[in-house]
Design a protein around this motif. Structure first.
Motif, PDB file in Angstrom:
ATOM      1  N   SER A 163      19.954  17.865  26.876  1.00  0.00           N
ATOM      2  CA  SER A 163      20.496  16.669  27.536  1.00  0.00           C
ATOM      3  C   SER A 163      20.357  15.452  26.629  1.00  0.00           C
ATOM      4  CB  SER A 163      19.800  16.424  28.878  1.00  0.00           C
ATOM      5  OG  SER A 163      18.502  15.878  28.720  1.00  0.00           O
ATOM      6  N   LYS A 164      19.256  15.358  25.898  1.00  0.00           N
ATOM      7  CA  LYS A 164      19.051  14.214  25.014  1.00  0.00           C
ATOM      8  C   LYS A 164      19.878  14.334  23.731  1.00  0.00           C
ATOM      9  CE  LYS A 164      16.454  11.819  27.649  1.00  0.00           C
ATOM     10  NZ  LYS A 164      16.968  10.527  28.185  1.00  0.00           N
ATOM     11  N   SER A 210      17.923   8.420  24.099  1.00  0.00           N
ATOM     12  CA  SER A 210      17.875   9.834  23.769  1.00  0.00           C
ATOM     13  C   SER A 210      16.405  10.223  23.601  1.00  0.00           C
ATOM     14  CB  SER A 210      18.689  10.096  22.504  1.00  0.00           C
ATOM     15  OG  SER A 210      18.683  11.455  22.158  1.00  0.00           O
ATOM     16  N   SER A 211      16.088  11.098  22.651  1.00  0.00           N
ATOM     17  CA  SER A 211      14.702  11.511  22.453  1.00  0.00           C
ATOM     18  C   SER A 211      14.589  12.386  21.212  1.00  0.00           C
ATOM     19  CB  SER A 211      14.196  12.306  23.663  1.00  0.00           C
ATOM     20  OG  SER A 211      12.922  12.868  23.413  1.00  0.00           O
ATOM     21  N   THR A 223      18.966  17.705  35.461  1.00  0.00           N
ATOM     22  CA  THR A 223      18.680  17.072  34.178  1.00  0.00           C
ATOM     23  C   THR A 223      19.969  16.631  33.501  1.00  0.00           C
ATOM     24  OG1 THR A 223      16.776  18.540  33.927  1.00  0.00           O
ATOM     25  CG2 THR A 223      17.484  17.334  31.974  1.00  0.00           C
ATOM     26  N   GLY A 236      16.191   8.594  33.263  1.00  0.00           N
ATOM     27  CA  GLY A 236      16.162   9.989  32.824  1.00  0.00           C
ATOM     28  C   GLY A 236      15.168  10.795  33.628  1.00  0.00           C
ATOM     29  N   TYR A 267      16.023  19.685  28.900  1.00  0.00           N
ATOM     30  CA  TYR A 267      15.764  18.297  28.538  1.00  0.00           C
ATOM     31  C   TYR A 267      16.228  18.004  27.106  1.00  0.00           C
ATOM     32  CZ  TYR A 267      13.339  13.856  27.926  1.00  0.00           C
ATOM     33  OH  TYR A 267      13.054  12.532  27.674  1.00  0.00           O
ATOM     34  N   THR A 312      23.189  13.176  24.880  1.00  0.00           N
ATOM     35  CA  THR A 312      23.185  11.718  25.044  1.00  0.00           C
ATOM     36  C   THR A 312      23.508  11.029  23.728  1.00  0.00           C
ATOM     37  OG1 THR A 312      21.572  11.798  26.852  1.00  0.00           O
ATOM     38  CG2 THR A 312      21.780   9.717  25.669  1.00  0.00           C
ATOM     39  N   ASN A 316      20.741  12.662  33.018  1.00  0.00           N
ATOM     40  CA  ASN A 316      20.577  12.257  31.619  1.00  0.00           C
ATOM     41  C   ASN A 316      21.886  12.151  30.846  1.00  0.00           C
ATOM     42  OD1 ASN A 316      17.937  12.543  32.417  1.00  0.00           O
ATOM     43  ND2 ASN A 316      17.380  14.045  30.870  1.00  0.00           N
TER      44      ASN A 316
END
Length: 295
Positions: free
Chosen positions: A193-194, A161-162, A132, A116, A190, A197, A136
């Motif tokens: 993108s997570k 992920s996050s 990104t 990532g 970011y 994901t 990701n």
């Protein structure tokens, strides 16, 4: 403020013991960890190697891959580890990595889509995609799709992920994922993108059901860890790298169909952002990614 609260929450979660039973494989497994020449990826690879499993290291340069392999070979054990080189910023690079893996092995037990990036400024790849998003979101799709034929029933696919998935606008604009019609925001890029994901992992779990005949698919927050990425975007506000065990623990947890498609924080099943479980958006995401590969 929301970002600070989320970071504090994960720091508390990282200090708790895993809530899931861990598996004790009777034979060595083969695990591919993308982006595993440094940071959490390398730490996860080391945990696999220390447990007697064969690891496929992935990195952007041969020098970095060789260095990571040397680190694994220095650990106790007799398993020979492997390495593949490729840049996941590009479609061609992703396909090349998958092709190299397929040439090396015929069965993959664990796939950890760890690679990532966090870009402070708008950066376009050679495919004219926002970087990104390309790394990701698109790269895990390409890698996973290509490797599905060698992922047997009850293997594991982990998408990293996050907790940052909450950042950015509450609704993702699928018509402008590349920031073509708005100013670039590094945290939104970011965070979205997570979120995508985790949404992708959820949709993939639907497509691979029934789970008992497919890999177990989950997504997770890797923990708030003092990596170069965290320092770049948020400062040193996390735990040290030697405590970054979430990816390894979730990859080796006891296989259980009930976790198929779930999202985990601190090794605990957690409710993700509300968009993640939206089936219509999950299908739309798959269609968008496939369209990008056909263009």
């Amino acid at each position: 403020m929301i970002r600070t609260i989320l970071i504090l929450a994960i720091l508390l979660a990282c200090g708790l013991p895993p809530a899931l039973p861990l598996a004790a494989p009777s034979s060595p497994l083969t695990a591919l960890v993308t982006g595993s020449t440094s940071g959490i990826g390398l730490h996860t690879a080391q945990r696999f190697a220390s447990s007697g499993h064969r690891v496929i290291i992935h990195g952007r340069t041969q020098e970095k891959v060789d260095s990571a392999l040397a680190t694994l070979e220095a650990l106790e054990g007799t398993v020979e580890h492997l390495g593949v080189v490729g840049d996941l910023c590009t479609i061609a690079g992703c396909r090349s990595v998958a092709s190299k893996v397929l040439s090396l092995i015929s069965c993959l037990d664990i796939l950890v889509n760890n690679c990532g990036v966090f870009e402070t400024d708008l950066t376009l790849t050679s495919d004219n995609l926002e970087k990104t998003f390309a790394v990701n979101v698109l790269s895990p799709h390409i890698i996973t799709t290509a490797l599905l034929p060698i992922l047997p029933p009850k293997s594991r696919i982990v998408f990293v992920s996050s907790i940052s998935m909450a950042d950015g606008s509450p609704t993702i604009n699928f018509d402008d994922l590349q920031f073509s019609n708005k100013n670039y925001d590094k945290y939104e890029a970011y965070g979205h993108s997570k979120r995508l994901t985790a949404m992708y992992a959820k949709e993939l779990s639907r497509r691979l059901s029934p789970a008992e005949e497919s890999p177990l698919v989950i997504s997770c927050d890797p923990g708030t860890v003092n990596t170069a990425m965290l320092r770049k975007g948020w400062g040193s506000c996390g735990v040290e790298l030697d405590r970054a065990d979430n990816e390894f623990l979730l990859s080796t947890m006891e296989w259980d169909e009930k976790y198929h498609g779930d999202y985990f924080v601190g090794c605990r099943k957690t409710i993700p952002h509300q968009e993640v479980n939206d089936e219509e958006k999950g299908r739309k995401l798959f269609g968008l990614l496939e369209a990008l590969l056909e263009s």
